[in-house]
Write a protein that holds these residues in place. Structure first.
Motif, short mmCIF file in Angstrom:
data_model
loop_
_atom_site.label_atom_id
_atom_site.label_comp_id
_atom_site.label_asym_id
_atom_site.label_seq_id
_atom_site.Cartn_x
_atom_site.Cartn_y
_atom_site.Cartn_z
N ASP A 11 44.64 36.79 36.79
CA ASP A 11 42.95 36.62 37.98
C ASP A 11 43.48 38.03 38.32
O ASP A 11 44.16 38.48 38.83
CB ASP A 11 43.62 35.34 38.64
N ASP A 12 42.45 38.59 38.73
CA ASP A 12 42.15 40.17 39.03
C ASP A 12 41.34 39.63 40.66
O ASP A 12 41.87 41.07 41.13
CB ASP A 12 40.50 40.98 38.64
N THR A 61 44.29 41.46 33.85
CA THR A 61 43.40 41.51 33.56
C THR A 61 42.75 40.60 32.09
O THR A 61 44.65 40.81 31.55
CB THR A 61 42.65 43.32 32.76
N GLY A 62 41.74 41.00 31.41
CA GLY A 62 42.07 39.94 29.77
C GLY A 62 43.66 40.73 29.11
O GLY A 62 44.21 40.28 28.22
N ASP A 90 37.19 36.14 26.09
CA ASP A 90 37.96 36.81 24.96
C ASP A 90 39.22 36.75 24.62
O ASP A 90 39.75 36.32 23.33
CB ASP A 90 37.12 38.21 25.47
N ASP A 149 41.21 33.24 34.44
CA ASP A 149 40.44 33.48 35.39
C ASP A 149 38.96 33.68 34.00
O ASP A 149 39.48 33.98 32.71
CB ASP A 149 39.89 34.65 36.41
N ILE A 150 38.10 33.77 34.14
CA ILE A 150 37.13 34.21 33.43
C ILE A 150 36.40 35.27 33.67
O ILE A 150 36.49 36.26 31.97
CB ILE A 150 35.61 33.22 33.53
N GLN A 151 35.50 35.96 34.90
CA GLN A 151 35.04 37.23 34.87
C GLN A 151 36.62 38.02 35.14
O GLN A 151 36.47 38.01 36.37
CB GLN A 151 34.60 37.04 35.65
N MET A 152 36.93 39.24 34.21
CA MET A 152 37.68 40.20 35.36
C MET A 152 37.41 41.35 34.36
O MET A 152 36.86 41.61 33.34
CB MET A 152 39.45 39.92 34.53
N ASN A 181 36.93 39.52 29.53
CA ASN A 181 37.39 38.69 30.01
C ASN A 181 38.03 37.84 29.92
O ASN A 181 38.91 38.25 28.92
CB ASN A 181 35.51 38.76 30.15
#
Length: 110
Positions: free
Chosen positions: A43-44, A68-69, A97, A87-90, A94
């Motif tokens: 998670d960012d 980050t992913g 991916d 988390d999804i948005q990073m 992301n």
């Protein structure tokens, strides 16, 4: 009715409050009885990671953090995690991916 998100200034207070309540409710009972207690938190948002690290550590689990992913994939390649909380948005890569990459590699390696 739409709920308003918790203001950033109050997040830490609520996270500490929730982790204390969970600890009191469980009274030292392990959350998971597993040989591999390593969990990757991706998670960012620093406060989200702080909350999860506190919660998991209370239950004798061993959390590792990634921001980050891309960092998650790198850590996954060199470690054996029981669970990955993604988390999804990073930035950089992301969560979707990163999860696709991990699942594809697991499928290929059996």
């Amino acid at each position: 009715m739409q709920k308003k998100p918790i203001a950033s200034s109050n997040k830490l207070y609520y996270y500490r409050y929730l982790t204390n309540k969970i600890a009191q409710a469980n009274q030292g009972t392990p959350l998971i009885a597993a040989k591999n207690n390593k969990i990757l938190i991706v998670d960012d948002e620093p406060l989200n990671r702080l909350f999860l690290v506190d919660l998991l550590t209370m239950h004798d689990l061993s959390p590792t953090e990634a921001i980050t992913g891309k960092e998650a994939v790198e850590k996954w390649l060199t470690n054996d995690y029981f669970v990955i909380l993604m988390d999804i948005q990073m930035p950089e890569m992301n969560g979707i991916d990163a999860t696709r990459f991990i699942r594809q590699r697991e499928k290929e390696e059996g």
